[in-house]
Design a protein around this motif. Structure first.
Motif, mmCIF file in Angstrom:
data_model
loop_
_atom_site.group_PDB
_atom_site.id
_atom_site.type_symbol
_atom_site.label_atom_id
_atom_site.label_comp_id
_atom_site.label_asym_id
_atom_site.label_seq_id
_atom_site.Cartn_x
_atom_site.Cartn_y
_atom_site.Cartn_z
ATOM 1 N N TRP A 83 0.958 -1.126 0.212
ATOM 2 C CA TRP A 83 0.073 -0.027 0.071
ATOM 3 C C TRP A 83 0.839 1.186 -0.049
ATOM 4 O O TRP A 83 1.929 1.435 0.808
ATOM 5 C CB TRP A 83 -1.051 0.189 1.245
ATOM 6 N N GLN A 87 -2.694 5.494 -0.375
ATOM 7 C CA GLN A 87 -3.457 4.531 -0.252
ATOM 8 C C GLN A 87 -3.790 4.229 1.343
ATOM 9 O O GLN A 87 -4.871 4.183 1.756
ATOM 10 C CB GLN A 87 -3.243 3.137 -0.832
ATOM 11 N N GLN A 88 -2.457 4.476 2.388
ATOM 12 C CA GLN A 88 -2.578 4.219 3.752
ATOM 13 C C GLN A 88 -3.411 5.572 4.224
ATOM 14 O O GLN A 88 -4.062 5.104 5.045
ATOM 15 C CB GLN A 88 -1.092 4.088 4.249
ATOM 16 N N ILE A 91 -7.172 4.573 3.422
ATOM 17 C CA ILE A 91 -7.790 3.821 4.379
ATOM 18 C C ILE A 91 -7.894 4.162 5.769
ATOM 19 O O ILE A 91 -8.936 3.723 6.319
ATOM 20 C CB ILE A 91 -6.564 2.500 4.504
ATOM 21 N N TRP A 144 -6.759 -3.113 -0.834
ATOM 22 C CA TRP A 144 -6.966 -1.957 0.004
ATOM 23 C C TRP A 144 -8.207 -1.465 -0.062
ATOM 24 O O TRP A 144 -8.628 -0.963 0.878
ATOM 25 C CB TRP A 144 -5.901 -0.960 -0.290
#
Length: 496
Positions: A83, A87-88, A91, A144
């Motif tokens: 990720w 993307q983290q 999330i 993800w």
């Protein structure tokens, strides 16, 4: 016979029922925050390691990176996912996508049908989806987008928490105990963050498996739900085991609450200056708080290079002081108001200002602490200590403005504030792609500006007076209005 049995059971509870509700409300927030923040620590051990050597600036802390890298890898499981930083960020922010949606419905349901089920079922939903998170990640091969979906569902459940709790407090807590019990409940967020961070780090380090923390905290949430359904009720009138003495006391000292079906005065609420001042204050608080809760573990790892066990421990330390300050400032605030040293409006503004400008200064100072780990942790700790006065400042202000519609107001205020939970993690991820100290310093400068502007708005336009539209659709008399103010008009106008 039945009445005698209820009387006998009520004698078993040595603690008044409003305090039991306060304790269980506190544990609700503790559980809510453990389930909310668990991913912030776990995600540092879920992603594939980053090569730092060619992505550092002149201010990065690199002296002991080599010494820590083996420690970091030693606690990693084989389940690592590629990720990216962005993307983290998505999330981590996705929880709040669902969180803001259920605020207003949760508040309205709590006001109409009682807060017991609105709070309990919402927490149960969050607990179940927390527990199944690892199964979803494994089943989808670490996609993800599926993690985002599960976090949205968790947020949908938890979005009812604060509106329901505010409605419960309005029905159970007399004005002279409002700051103490309200602070006890809302300050569960700090204990939840401490428990979530520290236990997550310890469990991951002990088991070499990030999944264990989701199982653990999900199960704790389910246990809380069972106890909540057994012990707590929406109001004193529906509680089967409350003593007559306490019921009479609460009936005498809780005013401005209508037992009739209420029509929410939306126009009056949405055009109220004090309400929007409170919204702005909430945005400032949430911006700084979410910056710390969601992203401090990433800062501890990426910049200060703590391993996962150290990360969980030191990321939790600031919230211990924050909780201590929260509890002590709640008592102090009630005392100052009760002794007529401060009016309600003035007290809310003074404590909110301390909770805004203290963190603004010391969070920024932490970024100028260089690579001195303990100095940086010390600055973060002082910052969060100051933030503890938010709870007796602006957090209980919805109860001041309108006890009848406190749940709806909290839904609006906390829901809009929760939007920062969507913005902040993504913004931090986008601004810190290279994981450098200079990038993080910009993040903290932005937080400083947000604190400053939002606090100024609350000081100028905030209020602690009950609003005239609180009495809409009710037959509240002038005497009860005067009691809610606690102070006489002449003294209150001076103290404000």
């Amino acid at each position: 016979m039945v009445q005698g049995w209820k009387s006998a059971v009520s004698k078993i509870f040595l603690i008044p029922q409003r305090y039991i509700l306060g304790i269980m409300g506190f544990l609700a927030v503790v559980n809510a925050y453990t389930m909310r923040v668990v991913l912030s620590v776990a995600i540092t051990e879920m992603v594939q390691p980053i090569e730092h050597h060619d992505k550092i600036d002149s201010h990065s802390c690199i002296s002991d990176w080599e010494g820590n890298i083996t420690t970091i890898h030693s606690v990693r499981s084989t389940n690592l996912y590629p990720w990216t930083s962005r993307q983290q960020g998505l999330i981590l922010s996705s929880f709040y996508w669902g969180y803001v949606i259920t605020h207003i419905p949760g508040g309205m349901i709590a006001e109409r049908f009682g807060g017991k089920y609105s709070l309990g079922l919402g927490m149960l939903c969050t607990a179940i989806f927390t527990f199944v998170t690892p199964f979803v990640i494994y089943a989808t091969g670490g996609n993800w987008l599926w993690v985002v979906a599960v976090r949205v569902l968790e947020g949908l459940g938890e979005g009812t928490t604060f509106p329901a709790l505010t409605t419960l407090l309005a029905n159970w807590v007399p004005l002279k105990e409002r700051s103490k019990i309200g602070t006890l409940v809302y300050a569960g967020s700090q204990i939840g963050t401490v428990v979530g961070n520290s236990i997550s780090g310890a469990l991951i380090a002990a088991t070499d498996d990030w999944a264990i923390v989701f199982y653990f905290f999900g199960a704790m949430g389910i246990v809380w739900f069972i106890l909540w359904m057994m012990l707590c009720y929406s109001d004193p009138q529906s509680h089967p085991f409350i003593t007559e003495k306490e019921k009479i006391y609460l009936g005498k000292h809780i005013d401005n609450i209508s037992s009739e079906e209420k029509i929410v005065p939306w126009r009056a609420i949405l055009t109220s200056g004090p309400i929007w001042a409170l919204v702005v204050a909430q945005i400032g608080h949430d911006w700084g708080f979410f910056t710390m809760v969601t992203d401090l573990p990433k800062y501890m790892k990426d910049v200060l290079h703590f391993n996962v066990k150290q990360n969980g421990l030191w990321s939790s330390v600031p919230y211990i002081l924050m909780w201590l300050v929260s509890m002590s400032s709640g008592w102090l605030c009630d005392w100052l108001i009760h002794k007529n040293h401060l009016g309600i409006s003035c007290a809310r503004k003074v404590f909110t200002t301390l909770a805004s400008m203290g963190p603004a200064v010391f969070i920024l100072a932490a970024s100028y602490s260089g690579c001195d780990r303990m100095l940086a942790v010390g600055m973060f700790t002082i910052a969060m200590g100051f933030m503890g006065t938010f709870y007796c400042g602006m957090k209980v202000n919805a109860l001041d403005l309108s006890p009848n519609y406190a749940g709806t107001i909290m839904a609006i205020v906390n829901g809009i504030g929760g939007l920062t939970g969507i913005i902040v993690p993504y913004l931090v991820g986008a601004l810190t792609e290279n994981h450098t100290l200079a990038e993080w310093r910009l993040v903290f400068w932005i937080a400083f500006g947000v604190f400053l502007v939002t606090n100024l708005a609350f000081v100028c336009f905030g209020s602690g007076k009950v609003q005239h539209w609180n009495a809409a659709e009710t037959d509240i008399n002038e005497k009860s209005l005067e009691f809610t103010h606690v102070t006489t008009p002449s003294r209150d106008s001076i103290k404000k």
